[in-house]
Design a protein around this motif. Structure first.
Motif, short mmCIF file in Angstrom:
data_model
loop_
_atom_site.label_atom_id
_atom_site.label_comp_id
_atom_site.label_asym_id
_atom_site.label_seq_id
_atom_site.Cartn_x
_atom_site.Cartn_y
_atom_site.Cartn_z
N GLY A 425 0.82 -1.20 0.00
CA GLY A 425 0.00 0.00 0.00
C GLY A 425 0.86 1.25 0.00
O GLY A 425 1.95 1.28 0.55
N GLU A 446 -13.87 3.64 0.68
CA GLU A 446 -12.43 3.85 0.62
C GLU A 446 -12.13 5.34 0.51
O GLU A 446 -12.73 6.05 -0.30
CB GLU A 446 -11.86 3.11 -0.59
CG GLU A 446 -10.35 3.08 -0.65
CD GLU A 446 -9.81 4.05 -1.66
OE1 GLU A 446 -8.59 4.13 -1.80
OE2 GLU A 446 -10.62 4.75 -2.30
N ASN A 451 -4.58 1.93 1.24
CA ASN A 451 -4.82 1.20 0.00
C ASN A 451 -3.88 0.01 -0.04
O ASN A 451 -3.33 -0.39 0.98
CB ASN A 451 -4.66 2.12 -1.23
CG ASN A 451 -3.35 2.88 -1.22
OD1 ASN A 451 -2.29 2.30 -0.93
ND2 ASN A 451 -3.39 4.16 -1.52
N TYR A 453 -3.77 -2.82 -3.29
CA TYR A 453 -4.64 -3.75 -4.00
C TYR A 453 -3.80 -4.68 -4.88
O TYR A 453 -2.80 -4.27 -5.46
CB TYR A 453 -5.62 -2.99 -4.90
CG TYR A 453 -6.20 -1.73 -4.29
CD1 TYR A 453 -6.96 -1.79 -3.12
CD2 TYR A 453 -5.97 -0.48 -4.86
CE1 TYR A 453 -7.49 -0.63 -2.56
CE2 TYR A 453 -6.50 0.67 -4.32
CZ TYR A 453 -7.25 0.60 -3.16
OH TYR A 453 -7.76 1.74 -2.61
N HIS A 475 -4.86 -3.84 1.48
CA HIS A 475 -6.28 -3.52 1.47
C HIS A 475 -7.11 -4.67 0.90
O HIS A 475 -7.78 -5.37 1.64
CB HIS A 475 -6.56 -2.23 0.69
CG HIS A 475 -7.95 -1.71 0.87
ND1 HIS A 475 -9.02 -2.21 0.16
CD2 HIS A 475 -8.45 -0.73 1.66
CE1 HIS A 475 -10.13 -1.58 0.52
NE2 HIS A 475 -9.81 -0.66 1.42
N GLU A 511 -8.11 -5.91 4.29
CA GLU A 511 -9.45 -5.35 4.44
C GLU A 511 -10.51 -6.21 3.75
O GLU A 511 -11.58 -6.43 4.30
CB GLU A 511 -9.49 -3.93 3.87
CG GLU A 511 -8.53 -2.96 4.52
CD GLU A 511 -8.96 -2.54 5.91
OE1 GLU A 511 -10.17 -2.60 6.19
OE2 GLU A 511 -8.08 -2.17 6.70
#
Length: 650
Positions: A425, A446, A451, A453, A475, A511
């Motif tokens: 992230g 978000e 972050n 991804y 995330h 997340e």
């Protein structure tokens, strides 16, 4: 048929290469006492420089280069005439052929006349030893990188309020000590803060530097970069050129755009670059596209259709491989690591590979490793019929996403049989809000404070993500966002609909596993391992919800073949292996709750799931049949050797 080369539309990748028969050979041997650029290039009378051979070579010529260090920029005068009449530049085979854009410098003197003390601050600098070198004008041929800043030519896209402008304003010139780069500082007095640093005077004519241990530079090999590129035509559109076994180092190029690599096709097409190395390019390692979006386009202009194979691209400052409007690209079996050390990601051109408008591309069996504040792979706008298969994306350091597919509305792009592991992230931890009590549990939208991804589809429709292993993302594994405001004009937008997330393994993502921002998407056959909390998220319509697998199945009809797991997956970087084993601990929860989750704790009990059309083999090339395990392998071995699937993995 090579099933890893089947593109999303069902057609095979167009392998245009043919056996090339050369009718002329030129020999280069820079170390031979017999060599001269006045020679004819025969074995008995070899040429001194590669560039001289590049002026003499005609279609059907193979230039063979003996081992040695060549401090020059090779600028071919012409290209080939077709796949069977290329011009080739090949290492002879008797040792490394190194083309270096730097020169050795000597005659250093102690640095004087500058303050190491900061205003108003007293500190002991008595042991600090700074040296200076007056750059010899004869080293430069119309280009002094110490006079030019890194700032890209097209700077309108930089978000000045979000980024540290220091690396953009640093000079392009680099200093190397014993082959290792030194760190550029912005102020002279910062040389007192750390060793192995250098500072450039305002006019770019003198360099001041400090070595480790405050040593004397006469005890070391000191090199300064003096050329922008290593292998690059001066005229655009030269095509059908082949490079094999060459090492290019120390290119003093600027940040893209324009995209000007250490190795540059300079808007040519049908290049083959194989078994080459690119080390410590200041900005771009290899460019293979149209260089800049401000160039005029002629009717029927061909861009791309090039091959980059078995190369090692290490420590490119901004981008490893760059290409604008590059179609038909084959990028396979490459090691791309250490990209992004310039920390210029907010110029929006940073990545291990960054292509715009990629059509019919095949990206397979590459290893992306230790990419810093940049994407491993970024396909930007209007991408169609690309396949990303069998790659390892490892260690995204301060990285927002590993794979970024941006603003793509037409056609299908397929991401399959990859391993994406450890996406840290890119965010400021100090800006992550501290939520009192449980208030933070209910905020699902978000906000860019956190972050990280695996795959980010921004304004991208019809993206297929199948049979991948996605693990340890800060995330989420799949995150998407619609982009509506750019859907007029150049049509650089999309709805982020019709994504297919099929038969993947999501492991220990921080997340969420999947975040669907819009409707009309599909998730089926995925395995969720060591995922806690509401790891399946639906952001439409409000209020947003975060779900577990049973709720995901019941209320939305997603993942009816999906499974929950609770076991361990470990990736050993040093050994190049992946292992799967029973978990050492169980998840927290009441027995009845855990029973409803139907957790599979033994990896051997994971069920096979129906196959996904177009993904008929696994990462090792084994047939999947009508059903196979989720993830990139048809079955679990106790230890899986990734080197078997990835020959370039060291």
């Amino acid at each position: 048929m090579d099933r890893s080369a089947i593109l999303p539309d069902g057609t095979g990748f167009d392998f245009w290469e043919r056996e090339c028969h050369y009718d002329r050979e030129l020999i280069v041997d820079g170390a031979s006492r017999l060599s001269s650029d006045d020679n004819d290039g025969s074995a008995e009378r070899p040429l001194k420089t590669i560039n001289r051979a590049a002026q003499l070579a005609t279609p059907g010529t193979r230039v063979r280069i003996h081992a040695g260090l060549y401090r020059e920029c090779v600028s071919p005068a012409r290209g080939g005439e077709g796949p069977g009449r290329m011009i080739a530049y090949e290492a002879f085979g008797d040792g490394p052929v190194v083309i270096r854009a730097s020169e050795v410098v000597r005659d250093f003197i102690p640095s004087t006349g500058w303050r190491l003390q900061r205003p108003g601050q007293a500190r002991d600098v008595s042991g600090v030893r700074v040296w200076q070198y007056a750059l010899d004008p004869d080293l430069f041929r119309g280009y002094n990188p110490f006079c030019a800043i890194n700032m890209l030519h097209d700077r309108l896209f930089i978000e000045y309020d979000k980024t540290d402008m220091t690396p953009y304003l640093n000079r392009r010139g680099c200093v190397f000590c014993d082959g290792k780069p030194m760190k550029q500082v912005a102020l002279y007095n910062q040389l007192a803060d750390e060793t192995d640093t250098y500072w450039v005077e305002h006019n770019g004519q003198r360099v001041h530097f400090r070595l480790a241990g405050d040593d004397n530079p006469s005890n070391h090999l000191i090199e300064v970069t003096v050329r922008e590129q290593c292998f690059a035509p001066q005229m655009p559109f030269l095509s059908y050129i082949r490079l094999k076994g060459l090492t290019c180092e120390h290119a003093a190029n600027g940040a893209p755009v324009p995209q000007r690599g250490a190795i540059s096709a300079y808007r040519g097409h049908h290049w083959i670059i194989e078994d080459c190395e690119v080390n410590w390019a200041n900005a771009v390692g290899i460019d293979v596209g149209n260089e800049c979006w401000h160039h005029e386009h002629s009717e029927g202009e061909i861009i791309g259709y090039s091959v980059i194979r078995r190369c090692k691209i290490r420590n490119a400052g901004v981008c490893g491989i760059a290409g604008l409007f590059a179609e038909g690209m084959l990028i396979e079996d490459n090691l791309i690591e250490g990209t992004g050390w310039q920390r210029m990601e907010l110029s929006w051109e940073a990545g291990g590979v960054k292509l715009h408008n990629s059509v019919n591309g095949l990206f397979r069996r590459n290893v992306f490793r230790n990419t810093l504040r940049a994407d491993h792979l970024w396909l930007d706008c209007h991408n169609e019929n690309n396949r990303i298969t069998g790659n390892l994306f490892l260690n995204g350091i301060e990285q927002r996403e590993a794979i970024f597919i941006e603003c793509t509305r037409d056609g299908v792009n397929l991401i399959d049989n990859n391993i994406i592991w450890n996406v840290e992230g890119r965010f400021d931890p100090a800006k992550v809000p501290v939520e009192p009590g449980s208030s933070g549990w209910y905020k699902l939208r978000e906000d860019e404070s956190v972050n990280g991804y695996a795959v980010y589809g921004e304004g991208t429709d019809r993206l297929v993500i199948a049979h991948n292993l996605i693990g340890k993302c800060r995330h989420s594994g799949y995150y998407a966002k619609p982009v509506g405001f750019r859907m007029g004009g150049m049509d650089r937008g999309g709805t982020s609909r019709r994504a297919q997330i099929i038969n993947n393994i999501f492991y220990d993502c921080g997340e969420a596993a999947i975040v669907f921002p819009t409707s009309d998407n599909v998730a089926e056959g995925n395995l969720y391992v060591r995922m806690t909390g509401g790891y399946l998220r639906v952001m439409y319509p409000q209020p947003e919800v975060c779900l577990n697998l049973p709720a995901w199945q019941e209320f939305l009809g997603f993942d009816l073949q999906g499974q929950n797991g609770w076991f361990d997956i470990a990736l050993d970087e040093a050994a190049g292996t992946l292992s799967v084993s029973r978990g050492a601990n169980a998840p927290f929860g009441l027995p009845a709750q855990l029973k409803r989750l139907a957790l599979t704790c033994n990896p051997g009990d994971v069920r096979a799931v129906p196959g996904k059309a177009g993904v008929t083999t696994d990462m090792l090339g084994r047939d999947r049949g009508e059903a196979s395990l989720p993830g990139p392998f048809v079955d679990w071995d106790e230890v899986i050797s990734l080197k078997e699937a990835l020959p370039c993995l060291e």
